[in-house]
Scaffold this motif. Structure first.
Motif, PDB file in Angstrom:
ATOM      1  N   GLU A   1      -4.612   7.547   4.151  1.00  0.00           N
ATOM      2  CA  GLU A   1      -3.338   7.539   3.461  1.00  0.00           C
ATOM      3  C   GLU A   1      -3.127   8.874   2.751  1.00  0.00           C
ATOM      4  N   ALA A   2      -1.889   9.345   2.749  1.00  0.00           N
ATOM      5  CA  ALA A   2      -1.576  10.579   2.031  1.00  0.00           C
ATOM      6  C   ALA A   2      -1.638  10.336   0.534  1.00  0.00           C
TER       7      ALA A   2
ATOM      8  N   GLN B   1       0.013   6.650  -6.483  1.00  0.00           N
ATOM      9  CA  GLN B   1      -0.046   6.811  -5.032  1.00  0.00           C
ATOM     10  C   GLN B   1       0.873   5.778  -4.368  1.00  0.00           C
ATOM     11  N   PRO B   2       1.802   6.206  -3.509  1.00  0.00           N
ATOM     12  CA  PRO B   2       2.713   5.248  -2.876  1.00  0.00           C
ATOM     13  C   PRO B   2       1.996   4.128  -2.145  1.00  0.00           C
ATOM     14  N   TYR B   3       0.834   4.424  -1.568  1.00  0.00           N
ATOM     15  CA  TYR B   3       0.087   3.374  -0.860  1.00  0.00           C
ATOM     16  C   TYR B   3      -0.207   2.210  -1.775  1.00  0.00           C
TER      17      TYR B   3
ATOM     18  N   ALA C   1       0.946  -1.574  -1.226  1.00  0.00           N
ATOM     19  CA  ALA C   1      -0.108  -2.509  -0.812  1.00  0.00           C
ATOM     20  C   ALA C   1      -0.365  -3.598  -1.847  1.00  0.00           C
ATOM     21  N   LEU C   2      -0.018  -3.356  -3.110  1.00  0.00           N
ATOM     22  CA  LEU C   2      -0.300  -4.319  -4.168  1.00  0.00           C
ATOM     23  C   LEU C   2       0.926  -5.095  -4.632  1.00  0.00           C
ATOM     24  N   ASP C   3       2.090  -4.739  -4.152  1.00  0.00           N
ATOM     25  CA  ASP C   3       3.338  -5.357  -4.614  1.00  0.00           C
ATOM     26  C   ASP C   3       3.505  -6.747  -4.002  1.00  0.00           C
TER      27      ASP C   3
ATOM     28  N   GLU D   1       7.121   0.151 -11.369  1.00  0.00           N
ATOM     29  CA  GLU D   1       6.054   0.256 -10.371  1.00  0.00           C
ATOM     30  C   GLU D   1       4.727  -0.265 -10.923  1.00  0.00           C
ATOM     31  N   LEU D   2       4.527  -0.181 -12.227  1.00  0.00           N
ATOM     32  CA  LEU D   2       3.305  -0.720 -12.817  1.00  0.00           C
ATOM     33  C   LEU D   2       3.257  -2.234 -12.642  1.00  0.00           C
TER      34      LEU D   2
END
Length: 398
Positions: free
Chosen positions: A245-246, A265-267, A271-273, A327-328
């Protein structure tokens, strides 16, 4: 005459421009270590083909049953988590024909504790710094580390069945990280058991970038100057290791210790949302795996404990919350979903967040600056906290 003079100056200008570009290209390649991390990655990709200081073979590889496994028989295999995070890996097969390598010592002792999990159990450190190794040394008990990077709960169940059950350990530590639901979905999607669930989101492997044309593609592979310039102009890395992943260093903070923490990190956000359908699908796979694991461990009279690993964004939320905003909430939603599963399935679970937040207030950085994993100090702290928690509940010998 005037035309000839102009042509001469044009040629001189082109020659000087070419010389400057060549010098800049050579300078980037020679002094890559002085660049910011994101620009180091694009330059290393041009020079080595991977975004790290030297070419290396990844210890883990795709597997149809587990999503990823670790290769057996590795000896001091160099691994990278980021251009700054490097460690070496040795692996063994627990028995001939097992087909999977584990980062543990040969089992010629009684196994009291089996550990299953993902890269946080595998550890992105030297093995001596891994929390599993430290906990084994602190307790004097026999541990076997069965952690595999890039795996979710379904894989952890298979590892428990195939490799831990024969030892019948009295304690099984199941390490959980928030992307396990996402990895479970990814595994079942790869196996063809689930359809794509994108809901207007980018499909797996689609980062939203416009595909490059032939000239762009050629320059990205061969010119550090072009790659760095493109990365700076676009604000994110367009050259990627195809198996990694970038890292998008959108945010960073300076901690009271003077250390930097890069995060967001966007990943991880994706991935956690748990508002995403694919992560909800993965949760159902994890629920079934944890139910089966609880029954299996009870069948030999053992105790299953799920240890929840918090993200660095949560541990340092005093510094990250203002930058991350909503995002948190997306990042912490996976850990909260796991806590709901703990209550629903009556699992014995340890959530390390509050304890690690307390340690983080007056400690040096517990995570790597530019990688989501614990550094050696973070592993040490988690080993101490988990040991104290297990002793308090009489789940571990003093």
């Amino acid at each position: 005459m005037i035309l000839r003079r102009r042509l001469r100056w044009l040629v001189i200008g082109i020659v000087w421009l070419m010389a400057i570009l060549i010098l800049l290209e050579l300078g980037l390649r020679l002094f890559v270590a002085a660049l910011p991390s994101r620009l180091q990655e694009v330059t290393y990709t041009v020079v080595h083909g991977v975004p790290f200081p030297e070419r290396w073979d990844r210890a883990w590889t795709r597997n149809p049953d587990h999503y990823f496994i670790v290769k057996p028989g590795l000896v001091d295999a160099l691994q990278f988590g980021s251009p700054q995070v490097r460690f070496r890996v040795n692996t063994i097969e627990l028995w001939p024909g097992g087909g999977i390598g584990f980062r543990t010592r040969p089992v010629n002792y009684r196994v009291d504790v089996a550990v299953v999990g993902d890269s946080f159990a595998f550890c992105f450190t030297e093995r001596s710094d891994c929390w599993v190794t430290r906990l084994e040394a602190d307790t004097g008990l026999g541990f076997v580390n069965l952690g595999l990077p890039g795996t979710g709960s379904h894989s952890h169940l298979l590892v428990l069945q195939d490799f831990a059950a024969p030892f019948r350990p009295r304690l099984t530590l199941w390490q959980f990280f928030g992307n396990d639901f996402n990895d479970d979905y990814g595994l079942f999607r790869a196996q063809g058991k689930l359809a794509p669930l994108v809901d207007g989101e980018p499909a797996e492997g689609d980062n939203g970038a416009v595909p490059p044309n032939g000239v762009q593609s050629w320059l990205r592979r061969r010119s550090a100057l072009f790659a760095v310039g493109e990365s700076v102009m676009n604000g994110w890395r367009l050259i990627q290791d195809p198996e990694a992943e970038a890292f998008d260093d959108r945010y960073e903070v300076r901690l009271p210790t003077g250390e930097r923490l890069r995060f967001g990190q966007p990943y991880e956000v994706g991935a956690l949302d748990m508002s995403r359908r694919l992560n909800q699908a993965g949760l159902e796979i994890s629920r079934a795996a944890l139910e089966a694991a609880q029954r299996l461990v009870k069948s030999w009279g053992g105790q299953l404990v799920v240890a929840l690993v918090p993200t660095r964004e949560e541990v340092y939320q005093s510094w990250t919350a203002s930058a991350l905003g909503d995002e948190l909430k997306a990042i912490e939603s996976a850990r909260l979903a796991m806590l709901d599963l703990c209550a629903e399935l009556q699992l014995t679970c340890y959530d390390a967040l509050a304890d690690m937040q307390a340690r983080a207030q007056d400690s040096k950085l517990l995570y790597y600056e530019d990688d989501m994993h614990w550094n050696p100090l973070g592993n040490r702290v988690f080993a101490d906290l988990l040991r104290a928690w297990l002793l308090e509940r009489e789940l571990l010998d003093a």
